[in-house]
Design a protein around this motif. Structure first.
Motif, PDB file in Angstrom:
ATOM      1  N   GLY A 252     -44.511  14.394 -29.746  1.00  0.00           N
ATOM      2  CA  GLY A 252     -43.341  14.859 -28.841  1.00  0.00           C
ATOM      3  C   GLY A 252     -42.671  13.796 -28.039  1.00  0.00           C
ATOM      4  O   GLY A 252     -43.470  13.127 -27.667  1.00  0.00           O
ATOM      5  N   ILE A 253     -41.456  13.907 -28.048  1.00  0.00           N
ATOM      6  CA  ILE A 253     -40.590  12.654 -27.181  1.00  0.00           C
ATOM      7  C   ILE A 253     -39.820  13.438 -26.117  1.00  0.00           C
ATOM      8  O   ILE A 253     -39.074  14.070 -26.401  1.00  0.00           O
ATOM      9  N   THR A 266     -43.035  25.746 -21.734  1.00  0.00           N
ATOM     10  CA  THR A 266     -42.885  26.031 -23.054  1.00  0.00           C
ATOM     11  C   THR A 266     -43.496  24.877 -23.645  1.00  0.00           C
ATOM     12  O   THR A 266     -44.064  24.625 -24.676  1.00  0.00           O
ATOM     13  N   LEU A 267     -43.326  23.558 -22.889  1.00  0.00           N
ATOM     14  CA  LEU A 267     -43.924  22.337 -23.510  1.00  0.00           C
ATOM     15  C   LEU A 267     -45.769  22.637 -23.477  1.00  0.00           C
ATOM     16  O   LEU A 267     -46.302  22.151 -24.318  1.00  0.00           O
ATOM     17  N   PHE A 268     -46.265  23.309 -22.494  1.00  0.00           N
ATOM     18  CA  PHE A 268     -47.603  23.432 -22.204  1.00  0.00           C
ATOM     19  C   PHE A 268     -48.105  24.243 -23.473  1.00  0.00           C
ATOM     20  O   PHE A 268     -49.046  23.942 -24.103  1.00  0.00           O
ATOM     21  N   VAL A 409     -38.482  16.944 -29.815  1.00  0.00           N
ATOM     22  CA  VAL A 409     -37.654  16.207 -28.899  1.00  0.00           C
ATOM     23  C   VAL A 409     -37.128  16.968 -27.456  1.00  0.00           C
ATOM     24  O   VAL A 409     -36.753  18.214 -27.965  1.00  0.00           O
ATOM     25  N   TRP A 410     -37.435  16.672 -26.517  1.00  0.00           N
ATOM     26  CA  TRP A 410     -37.136  17.437 -25.265  1.00  0.00           C
ATOM     27  C   TRP A 410     -35.888  16.612 -24.374  1.00  0.00           C
ATOM     28  O   TRP A 410     -36.201  15.470 -24.260  1.00  0.00           O
ATOM     29  N   ASN A 432     -36.688  21.233 -27.696  1.00  0.00           N
ATOM     30  CA  ASN A 432     -36.958  21.768 -26.579  1.00  0.00           C
ATOM     31  C   ASN A 432     -37.762  22.994 -26.878  1.00  0.00           C
ATOM     32  O   ASN A 432     -37.726  23.969 -26.356  1.00  0.00           O
ATOM     33  N   ASN A 433     -38.642  22.512 -27.865  1.00  0.00           N
ATOM     34  CA  ASN A 433     -39.764  23.628 -28.242  1.00  0.00           C
ATOM     35  C   ASN A 433     -40.587  22.920 -29.284  1.00  0.00           C
ATOM     36  O   ASN A 433     -40.635  21.685 -29.598  1.00  0.00           O
TER      37      ASN A 433
END
Length: 471
Positions: A252-253, A266-268, A409-410, A432-433
């Motif tokens: 993930g970036i 959501t990242l967690f 990608v976030w 974003n997921n």
């Protein structure tokens, strides 16, 4: 011993003590049932039965097979509590959160989607009286080998589309989680003719025999890259079609300017879903300098507060590692990171007070590529967070892995995120997921994460034989 809620489904799939292999509760290690130990001879009989049943099953047609799949989905929902409790005990994932109840619900959803997706003949050329169409016929007999992390759901990903397309199936669950898949197949078989679907609960010898067996027209496998390579080699003699969903070391970036508070939860879960035991969960996280400390603190705060413990407790959302081998992998990788000087922000150790295979949710900072925790798939509750200052460098490091299942990608800028996503070498890139899947959207890996797609019309085509009719 068994809980009363799961006794009914267990009675249908377990064998008496002394006639099978004991299967422990992942959290307590108490024996919950005994799985039959099938042999290569049992596999041969199952293939013969599948081969004999396939023509009549195929002759039913799409409409009738789809109707039966809907009946099966209804039955899965009717037995959802039993199935979820058995799954929770055997695999370890808690009932709540994106875990056991979620998985059983997904089984019904994917069964319905396999029934409902349209797959009409495709006109690929037409010029006056000349017309060419692609039709999709059954392949024959499918051998389906599923893993221990999402045992029911991934088995359904293999079974339901294969049945819809007129194939018969021999399914082999992992040695670690056979009861869950046997229970799933028991529900399916209440609606199917004999021989159409058989579960073989065997050891590695049986799995190896599936890959090389001349009776299979298609092999579907979800598991490690190393085993996937062996399946490719074993299948060379019979040229069975293959769908391989192999390991993933998903990157993930997080781009500069991202609202960390907005994405934190959501990242967690993109990282820690199923306590990190998910092929397409986020395994290494690259964070821009400007956000690094904020992201590390946010993840650590969530990791500390998420309840972990035995799955049957309604309060817990993180469970144990499913087996000792995986527990040892996570322990080794985190210990190595510590010895290299990485900062263990939270976790970094077992939780023996919860049970023998619990490992605390772990966030590791100040670590670089080259450390095994970054370069290897940890498949557990530990995330390395790597600092970067240049986006091009982050993309290059994300792409340096031999694996390419998923990536993410976030960013607060959707257009910037899409531009980075286009450069990442992965079968799926989320924005974003991470890890969100849809039964109508194709899913599969690139590079050493395998080949072939599942889900949607592409998944149906993968378990079918294309036939061109020209006139």
């Amino acid at each position: 011993m068994t809980d009363s809620a799961t006794t009914g489904i267990l009675d249908a799939v377990t064998v008496p003590e002394g006639e099978g292999r004991p299967i422990p509760d992942a959290a307590t290690r108490e024996v919950i049932g005994h799985a039959p130990v099938h042999t290569v001879a049992d596999l041969d009989r199952a293939i013969d039965a599948a081969r004999a049943a396939q023509p009549a099953w195929n002759a039913l047609g799409h409409t009738e097979r789809s109707r039966l799949l809907h009946e099966i989905a209804d039955d899965l929902e009717a037995h959802a509590d039993e199935l979820a409790e058995l799954l929770s005990r055997e695999q370890g994932k808690p009932l709540n959160g994106p875990n056991a109840r979620f998985e059983v619900g997904a089984c019904a959803a994917w069964t319905r989607s396999a029934a409902d997706i349209a797959l009409e003949p495709e006109v690929v050329f037409e010029d006056g009286p000349v017309r060419a169409e692609v039709h999709y016929d059954a392949l024959g007999v499918v051998g389906a080998i599923s893993p221990w992390n999402w045992p029911m759901m991934i088995a359904v990903w293999q079974i339901a589309p294969s049945l819809r397309m007129g194939n018969t199936v021999v399914s082999k669950p992992s040695e670690y989680t056979p009861l869950s898949v046997l229970a799933l197949v028991e529900v399916f078989n209440r609606h199917l003719p004999p021989g159409v679907l058989t579960a073989i609960s065997g050891d590695r010898e049986v799995g190896a025999a599936i890959a090389a067996h001349p009776g299979f027209d298609k092999i579907m496998f979800t598991g490690s890259t190393a085993t996937g390579r062996r399946i490719v080699e074993s299948s060379a003699n019979n040229l069975a079609r293959l769908t391989l969903e192999l390991g993933g070391n998903d990157a993930g970036i997080i781009l500069p300017g991202t609202d960390v508070a907005a994405i934190a939860e959501t990242l967690f879960w993109g990282i820690f879903i199923n306590t990190g035991q998910t092929c397409a969960s986020l395994k290494r996280l690259y964070v821009h300098d400007s956000l690094y400390d904020e992201v590390v603190d946010a993840l650590a705060g969530l990791a500390r507060q998420m309840p972990m413990g035995a799955g049957l407790s309604e309060d817990n959302v993180l469970g144990p590692l499913q087996n000792e081998k995986q527990f040892d992998v996570v322990t080794r990788l985190v210990d190595d990171a510590r010895e290299r000087g990485a900062r263990i922000v939270t976790g970094g150790e077992p939780a023996p007070e919860l049970g023998p295979l619990f490992y605390r949710a772990t966030v590791v900072a100040d670590i670089e590529d080259g450390a095994p925790l970054v370069d290897e798939e940890q498949f557990g509750p530990a995330i390395p967070v790597i600092r970067y200052s240049d986006v091009d460098d982050a993309v290059a490091r994300a792409n340096a892995s031999e694996q390419g299942l998923g990536a993410s990608v976030w960013s607060a800028d959707p257009d910037a995120a899409v531009e980075v996503a286009k450069r990442l070498q992965a079968g799926t890139v989320w924005i974003n997921n991470h890890g969100a899947i849809n039964p109508f959207v194709p899913f599969g890996g690139v590079k050493a994460s395998g080949y072939g797609q599942e889900f949607g019309a592409a998944g149906l085509k993968a378990v079918a034989a294309p036939k061109v009719i020209s006139r």
